[in-house]
Design a protein around this motif. Sequence first.
Motif, mmCIF file in Angstrom:
data_model
loop_
_atom_site.group_PDB
_atom_site.id
_atom_site.type_symbol
_atom_site.label_atom_id
_atom_site.label_comp_id
_atom_site.label_asym_id
_atom_site.label_seq_id
_atom_site.Cartn_x
_atom_site.Cartn_y
_atom_site.Cartn_z
ATOM 1 N N GLU A 1 0.741 -1.151 -0.026
ATOM 2 C CA GLU A 1 -0.074 -0.116 0.012
ATOM 3 C C GLU A 1 0.968 1.317 0.135
ATOM 4 O O GLU A 1 0.670 2.152 -0.770
ATOM 5 C CB GLU A 1 -0.687 -0.223 1.345
ATOM 6 C CG GLU A 1 -2.299 0.676 1.004
ATOM 7 C CD GLU A 1 -3.286 0.208 2.134
ATOM 8 O OE1 GLU A 1 -3.630 1.225 2.734
ATOM 9 O OE2 GLU A 1 -3.355 -0.989 2.251
ATOM 10 N N HIS A 2 2.014 1.270 0.882
ATOM 11 C CA HIS A 2 2.760 2.184 0.843
ATOM 12 C C HIS A 2 3.393 2.602 -0.460
ATOM 13 O O HIS A 2 3.702 3.718 -1.110
ATOM 14 C CB HIS A 2 3.960 1.885 1.916
ATOM 15 C CG HIS A 2 4.748 3.267 2.013
ATOM 16 N ND1 HIS A 2 4.415 4.316 2.505
ATOM 17 C CD2 HIS A 2 6.317 3.173 2.178
ATOM 18 C CE1 HIS A 2 5.435 5.375 2.922
ATOM 19 N NE2 HIS A 2 6.654 4.461 2.351
ATOM 20 N N THR B 1 1.173 8.787 4.313
ATOM 21 C CA THR B 1 1.944 7.648 5.125
ATOM 22 C C THR B 1 0.876 7.610 6.446
ATOM 23 O O THR B 1 0.434 6.737 7.162
ATOM 24 C CB THR B 1 3.269 7.889 5.357
ATOM 25 O OG1 THR B 1 3.833 8.099 3.845
ATOM 26 C CG2 THR B 1 3.707 6.646 6.097
ATOM 27 N N MET C 1 -2.560 6.447 5.861
ATOM 28 C CA MET C 1 -2.614 4.990 5.624
ATOM 29 C C MET C 1 -2.347 4.412 7.071
ATOM 30 O O MET C 1 -3.110 3.393 7.124
ATOM 31 C CB MET C 1 -1.455 4.804 4.741
ATOM 32 C CG MET C 1 -1.374 3.125 4.549
ATOM 33 S SD MET C 1 0.126 2.789 3.590
ATOM 34 C CE MET C 1 1.490 2.914 4.613
ATOM 35 N N MET C 2 -1.558 4.722 7.891
ATOM 36 C CA MET C 2 -1.148 3.980 8.923
ATOM 37 C C MET C 2 -2.536 4.072 10.058
ATOM 38 O O MET C 2 -3.288 3.062 10.615
ATOM 39 C CB MET C 2 -0.361 4.673 10.052
ATOM 40 C CG MET C 2 1.119 4.256 9.157
ATOM 41 S SD MET C 2 1.278 2.446 8.983
ATOM 42 C CE MET C 2 1.005 1.684 10.782
ATOM 43 N N TRP D 1 -5.133 1.973 8.406
ATOM 44 C CA TRP D 1 -4.596 0.511 9.000
ATOM 45 C C TRP D 1 -5.248 0.217 10.337
ATOM 46 O O TRP D 1 -5.611 -0.896 10.743
ATOM 47 C CB TRP D 1 -3.224 0.458 8.800
ATOM 48 C CG TRP D 1 -2.829 -0.873 8.708
ATOM 49 C CD1 TRP D 1 -2.246 -1.516 9.760
ATOM 50 C CD2 TRP D 1 -2.709 -2.073 7.786
ATOM 51 N NE1 TRP D 1 -2.001 -2.902 9.611
ATOM 52 C CE2 TRP D 1 -2.173 -3.148 8.026
ATOM 53 C CE3 TRP D 1 -3.097 -1.769 6.355
ATOM 54 C CZ2 TRP D 1 -1.897 -4.179 7.418
ATOM 55 C CZ3 TRP D 1 -2.757 -2.958 5.549
ATOM 56 C CH2 TRP D 1 -2.176 -3.989 6.238
ATOM 57 N N ARG E 1 -9.553 -0.300 8.964
ATOM 58 C CA ARG E 1 -9.387 -1.750 8.802
ATOM 59 C C ARG E 1 -9.297 -2.239 10.271
ATOM 60 O O ARG E 1 -8.941 -1.555 11.079
ATOM 61 C CB ARG E 1 -8.033 -2.133 8.008
ATOM 62 C CG ARG E 1 -7.855 -1.581 6.830
ATOM 63 C CD ARG E 1 -6.827 -2.013 6.019
ATOM 64 N NE ARG E 1 -6.901 -1.227 4.720
ATOM 65 C CZ ARG E 1 -6.139 -1.989 3.884
ATOM 66 N NH1 ARG E 1 -5.548 -3.094 4.092
ATOM 67 N NH2 ARG E 1 -6.138 -1.399 2.453
ATOM 68 N N MET F 1 -3.576 -3.023 15.450
ATOM 69 C CA MET F 1 -2.257 -2.341 15.748
ATOM 70 C C MET F 1 -2.131 -1.289 16.684
ATOM 71 O O MET F 1 -2.881 -0.532 16.691
ATOM 72 C CB MET F 1 -1.680 -2.034 14.399
ATOM 73 C CG MET F 1 0.021 -1.989 14.488
ATOM 74 S SD MET F 1 0.799 -1.455 12.768
ATOM 75 C CE MET F 1 0.942 -2.827 12.024
#
Lengths: 190, 190
Positions: A153-154, B158, B161-162, B165, B169, B173
């Motif tokens: 994804e990155h 980024t 995205m994290m 994540w 989703r 984490m």
Amino acid sequence: MKHDFSKRMTRFAQRTLEDFSRVLFEALTETSIENITVRELCEKANYPRATFYNYFDDVYDLLNDCWQKIASDIVIDDYPSIPAEERTSALFERCYTYLSGYRAAIEKIMKHNPMDGRFAESLRKYIREQIYSIIVNSPCSEKYAVPYELMAEHYGNTIQMMLEWCFIRREQMPKEAALEALHYLLGGLS
Amino acid sequence: MKHDFSKRMTRFAQRTLEDFSRVLFEALTETSIENITVRELCEKANYPRATFYNYFDDVYDLLNDCWQKIASDIVIDDYPSIPAEERTSALFERCYTYLSGYRAAIEKIMKHNPMDGRFAESLRKYIREQIYSIIVNSPCSEKYAVPYELMAEHYGNTIQMMLEWCFIRREQMPKEAALEALHYLLGGLS
DNA sequence: AAAATTCTTAGACGCATGTCCATATTTATA
DNA sequence: TATAAATATGGACATGCGTCTAAGAATTTT
């Protein structure tokens, strides 16, 4: 998605997709996608409205099928055979080379379809997901400190961003500089 | 954008935004944003349809104003005063902490609003642009091999995205792992 | 060649959209 | 408080959307 254009198409389906695709991109050089109506596309392509809805859910669904048709021109079937450390560069270079042939068209379309509109959204999304799926489906022996899907994804994000930087914005970054930037941003990751 | 909610609001405007915002998020826990109609929101909030269009272009415009209202809760006015090498962590941590308080709501909404729908698109875009603008407006003495705007965009991508994540989703984490992953992905860049 | 199947076509339907206007109500100004 | 300006409200409007149905044309099967 109403019709699956990825499997082999009948002559009819092929003609239909090509016609609507052509007409859509003609229209996109004249106005924003938000203002394009199904009726208008059908009139220009000489199809009844019902036929459009036989194939597509809406204008954005058609646009997605167009991306798919365009992307099939960028051959990357041999991706897994490329050595892992060269893959990112190879992927980016092919996209760059391909897009270079469409600078004029892209520029025209972008005049009416701003970066924060649905056209750019759709393009961004397609590139991101496409690169993600290429990477994720080409397993790689290298070990990463994070899940492989996250890495993919990155990479998808970063390559997409660089392409956008080079082609959609007018930053005029040549291929070599873009490749350098790409590797810089991806840091030590290969 | 029909109404600028960033400048000081009249009591009326404030009430209107709050009502519609509440009603929109209630509706989002029950169905996808694509299926929410203006009429429905107005009925639930007891406003005439015309009032809605006095303030918002459409449902997605309202959603954007909601993000803005929510984001103003995450205070980051002191961002420029944080040492450069700690900024990324600080930014991510605050977002993480804030979002942690809304896990249940996010989960409910995501049941009806898939990752590839317009709701997620809108959220993604907002986070990305917000982080970009925070970074770009906080000049930093460090020298980078690429334009600062590109760096900021990369960071925006980024971090977004994290967060996706971790919260959208269901990857579960924890914060420390996410921070490690973030720094790993951003490589040597601070 | 005939029959069966699939896809195209035309038109109509109900619903949502976004705009506009005229009137009422609120807020600001004198 | 009276007047002016700004905003809220209700209703109507034209237009687009996506669906559906029934009839027609093309394609495939028998």
